[in-house]
Write an enzyme that holds these catalytic residues in place. Structure first.
Site, PDB file in Angstrom:
ATOM      1  N   THR A 214     -12.155 -23.230   5.316  1.00 52.75           N
ATOM      2  CA  THR A 214     -10.813 -23.550   4.836  1.00 52.75           C
ATOM      3  C   THR A 214     -10.964 -23.584   3.335  1.00 52.75           C
ATOM      4  O   THR A 214     -10.738 -22.380   2.694  1.00 52.75           O
ATOM      5  CB  THR A 214     -10.310 -24.794   5.377  1.00 52.75           C
ATOM      6  OG1 THR A 214     -11.299 -25.878   5.186  1.00 52.75           O
ATOM      7  CG2 THR A 214      -9.700 -24.683   6.797  1.00 52.75           C
TER       8      THR A 214
ATOM      9  N   THR B  31     -11.853 -30.898   6.914  1.00 50.94           N
ATOM     10  CA  THR B  31     -12.679 -31.204   8.106  1.00 50.94           C
ATOM     11  C   THR B  31     -14.097 -30.662   8.187  1.00 50.94           C
ATOM     12  O   THR B  31     -14.042 -29.681   7.906  1.00 50.94           O
ATOM     13  CB  THR B  31     -11.946 -30.793   9.471  1.00 50.94           C
ATOM     14  OG1 THR B  31     -10.687 -31.572   9.715  1.00 50.94           O
ATOM     15  CG2 THR B  31     -12.777 -31.141  10.638  1.00 50.94           C
TER      16      THR B  31
ATOM     17  N   ASN C 180      -7.027 -32.368  -5.510  1.00 54.59           N
ATOM     18  CA  ASN C 180      -6.608 -33.337  -4.388  1.00 54.59           C
ATOM     19  C   ASN C 180      -5.366 -33.779  -4.760  1.00 54.59           C
ATOM     20  O   ASN C 180      -4.227 -34.367  -3.963  1.00 54.59           O
ATOM     21  CB  ASN C 180      -7.428 -34.372  -3.962  1.00 54.59           C
ATOM     22  CG  ASN C 180      -8.499 -33.726  -3.056  1.00 54.59           C
ATOM     23  OD1 ASN C 180      -8.323 -33.256  -2.097  1.00 54.59           O
ATOM     24  ND2 ASN C 180      -9.733 -33.907  -3.553  1.00 54.59           N
TER      25      ASN C 180
ATOM     26  N   LYS D  36     -18.767 -25.954   8.210  1.00 54.49           N
ATOM     27  CA  LYS D  36     -17.635 -25.919   6.939  1.00 54.49           C
ATOM     28  C   LYS D  36     -17.324 -27.353   6.716  1.00 54.49           C
ATOM     29  O   LYS D  36     -17.458 -28.238   7.330  1.00 54.49           O
ATOM     30  CB  LYS D  36     -16.465 -25.232   7.509  1.00 54.49           C
ATOM     31  CG  LYS D  36     -15.931 -25.873   8.706  1.00 54.49           C
ATOM     32  CD  LYS D  36     -14.259 -25.540   8.509  1.00 54.49           C
ATOM     33  CE  LYS D  36     -13.736 -26.053   7.219  1.00 54.49           C
ATOM     34  NZ  LYS D  36     -12.556 -27.218   7.367  1.00 54.49           N
ATOM     35  N   GLY D  37     -16.659 -27.483   5.415  1.00 51.29           N
ATOM     36  CA  GLY D  37     -16.156 -28.773   4.729  1.00 51.29           C
ATOM     37  C   GLY D  37     -16.554 -28.998   3.518  1.00 51.29           C
ATOM     38  O   GLY D  37     -17.800 -28.942   3.400  1.00 51.29           O
ATOM     39  N   VAL D  38     -15.656 -29.527   2.860  1.00 51.24           N
ATOM     40  CA  VAL D  38     -16.120 -29.804   1.398  1.00 51.24           C
ATOM     41  C   VAL D  38     -15.554 -31.123   0.876  1.00 51.24           C
ATOM     42  O   VAL D  38     -16.211 -31.474  -0.147  1.00 51.24           O
ATOM     43  CB  VAL D  38     -15.565 -28.692   0.405  1.00 51.24           C
ATOM     44  CG1 VAL D  38     -16.411 -27.357   0.562  1.00 51.24           C
ATOM     45  CG2 VAL D  38     -13.919 -28.316   0.845  1.00 51.24           C
ATOM     46  N   GLY D  39     -14.520 -31.750   1.715  1.00 46.34           N
ATOM     47  CA  GLY D  39     -14.266 -33.082   1.544  1.00 46.34           C
ATOM     48  C   GLY D  39     -15.027 -33.821   2.695  1.00 46.34           C
ATOM     49  O   GLY D  39     -15.268 -33.323   3.715  1.00 46.34           O
TER      50      GLY D  39
ATOM     51  N   GLU E 124     -15.608 -31.102  -2.798  1.00 46.40           N
ATOM     52  CA  GLU E 124     -14.640 -30.690  -3.799  1.00 46.40           C
ATOM     53  C   GLU E 124     -14.958 -31.025  -5.199  1.00 46.40           C
ATOM     54  O   GLU E 124     -14.870 -32.400  -5.513  1.00 46.40           O
ATOM     55  CB  GLU E 124     -13.369 -31.400  -3.261  1.00 46.40           C
ATOM     56  CG  GLU E 124     -12.927 -30.776  -1.806  1.00 46.40           C
ATOM     57  CD  GLU E 124     -11.631 -31.302  -1.267  1.00 46.40           C
ATOM     58  OE1 GLU E 124     -11.110 -30.555  -0.737  1.00 46.40           O
ATOM     59  OE2 GLU E 124     -11.564 -32.588  -1.352  1.00 46.40           O
TER      60      GLU E 124
END
Lengths: 387, 387
Positions: B144, B177, B382, B166-169, B256
């Site tokens: 995402t 997620t 954010n 996958k996922g950065v936060g 992020e």
């Protein structure tokens, strides 16, 4: 003396030389033995100031507090402990008190010893009784990175209350420890004052969170001289609570980099502990805090933050309600109009989120947590600050 | 097929139309019944994908997983649950599997239903067996807000392992997620695979924290086709662990707004749980994260963060040691030379903090937590992201 200051208290404020140019040495002292209560940081790295003050207030009686600003005297080993004991003893002698009746509070750099020769010279210059009771000056003298002093006053019958506070991170160990001191001339017994103070602290200062960090030096204390006689205790608790809440909001608004006050009210909980847990999860969520900063009506982040209370198995999404200001956003998917209203609310300087957990139909268990938005200013302040 | 992909797995990746222009629909399927294990978010707002997958993997056997990217299908009520069931059933039919042998994972917007007509049409176009096993394409299709795909490969004897993530936060409910899937052709029994996978996850993905937030959809699963035969189990756990750790570091580096990978190793603890608690307190402290970002040798903040573990009464400052890289900073006060060395270390792309708790003389209980710095970029991303 300020017309509405409580009777029986005197204040010294001066420059001992811990800081380069601003006041750094404050003594708040009662002329008579005062009833006292205090709560402290629970940090495992609590400094000697906290350890000494905890002992001093154990008998619920004290003459006052000495506050050193600019040096936290934390992580300074056995020498730091001896330094704190010496300063406290000398101040106690200066005001004619037993050393065990004086609290000490420190805030500032960690890992450095006090400049003892400077402090000894300053204490030697103290003349008791102090000539005044300038609480405004005290509120200024205890500041570190605060952008302005925090002071609030109240009345309760014939009695007066004054509270001062400092702290802009929650709680930055180098600079932004939270210190707050309350004085009143109401006559309140030691057990009752302790009860009232702890209840008030739990709903105010313990409901405040700027960034989840906890200082090694946080101290909150109340002193009651009794000179104004007895008061209605319900009214007294209400007055002290309102005064403390005003200070908490002052602190949140002045939070490092903060542009908005954030209030998160959680209702319909199983008990107050659950309401507090959820309210803190929401008020501390970086994603909620950044959404509030950006006025982004991203209600999914509030649902996410509620969901973080993983062990609260009685919280089920089907019974939860989430509102921003007066606008409900969950359950159901808010349309463009509703999102517009939420975005409008988020532009206010005070943002109110409500979460009803619906855990029990007639539950009255609720808790409101206070915080602020997370901004680029916070990062800038804390990344660029150099030891 | 990639030369080093595990045998027995086929991959579909395509565009169903959830996202505007990029791939959003992935199926990873085993040609034979595979041994499987999975761990999930513990969020109270977990979506139907998590609930269905939890049931599907309960018997430790599965055929594969369908991943929808761009829509989390969370907070969508009973209809959302029915949508998830339908998609899963149709995919299971397409690959000739029982619906209870297929996991489903979703990531993306919260509070919106799937575009069901588009998804039905896409599933109807699936042809089994899929023509290839392009895990690189799968790693891209599940992204995402990631800035690049995360994929790692390993060998263990004759067996191969591949992992995508996958996922950065950690973990943004709308966009970031964490999803991660591992495939291997090693033959590992269901009980052993489950044990190994949970141990590996505990030391890798559960040791990762970007911002303390937890998604409603986090899913990690492993599938073992068994086609390469038996392997040395110690070697297998080591290979899977190294592969997972590489993915974790890839994610932390891509956090992020992150500019640095932060590793916090805690040793000398009473037990692993205590080591983990302290490591997470440090890696999650906003004041530590901003100091790392600003390359500020502010070791007091690490002491403060350790001190936050208030209930660990056996942690006493006198026995704690704190180091940045190879430079010890506590106990004692570091001089200018030592602080210089700390500041130098903080300029690296990988920052290593060590805390020895000294709770017990010969303790081997340790834990390493992984995270990243907190930057103005995080706030910008954010705060400005709009639903």
């Amino acid at each position: 003396m300020h017309a509405s200051s409580p009777q029986g208290f005197l204040v010294h404020h001066g420059r001992a030389g811990i800081k380069e140019t601003s006041p750094d040495f404050t003594v708040i002292a009662s002329e008579v033995p005062a009833v006292a209560s205090a709560v402290f940081t629970r940090s495992r790295f609590a400094g000697p100031s906290v350890l000494l003050s905890r002992e001093a207030v154990a008998d619920r009686s004290a003459r006052g507090v000495v506050v050193l600003s600019g040096n936290a005297n934390v992580a300074t080993g056995a020498e730091g402990r001896r330094d704190a004991e010496e300063i406290r003893r000398r101040v106690a002698e200066a005001i004619g008190a037993d050393e065990n009746d004086v609290l000490i509070a420190s805030t500032g750099l960690i890992g450095h010893r006090y400049p003892m020769p400077l402090l000894r010279a300053h204490v030697a210059s103290l003349r008791w009784p102090f000539p005044g009771a300038d609480f405004d000056a005290a509120a200024t003298a205890i500041m570190t990175t605060d952008t302005h002093p925090k002071i609030r006053r109240a009345r309760c019958g014939d009695a007066r209350l004054v509270g001062i506070a400092k702290g802009v991170g929650m709680m930055e160990p180098d600079m932004a420890t939270l210190l707050t001191f309350f004085c009143t001339d109401a006559a309140v017994g030691p057990v009752v004052l302790d009860d009232v103070f702890r209840r008030v602290m739990d709903r105010t200062f313990n409901a405040l969170s700027i960034d989840t960090d906890t200082s090694t030096s946080d101290t909150a204390a109340v002193f009651a001289s009794g000179l104004a006689g007895h008061v209605d205790l319900v009214e007294f608790e209400r007055a002290l609570g309102a005064l403390a809440l005003d200070l908490v909001k002052d602190i949140a608004r002045d939070g490092e980099g903060a542009t908005k006050l954030l209030e998160v009210r959680v209702t319909g909980a199983r008990d107050v502990a659950q309401a507090k847990r959820v309210a803190k999860a929401v008020v501390n969520s970086p994603l909620v805090k950044t959404a509030v900063h950006g006025a982004d009506p991203n209600w999914g982040r509030v649902a996410m933050a509620v969901g973080k209370c993983q062990d609260d198995l009685d919280i089920v999404p089907e019974r939860v309600t989430i509102s921003f200001g007066a606008q409900e956003v969950y359950p159901g998917t808010p349309g463009p109009k509703e999102l517009e209203r939420v975005a409008e609310h988020l532009k206010n300087a005070e943002v109110a989120l409500q979460v009803d957990l619906g855990v029990r139909p007639y539950s009255t268990a609720e808790f409101t947590a206070y915080g602020c938005d997370l901004t680029e200013g916070y990062v800038r302040l804390n990344a660029d600050y150099s030891t």
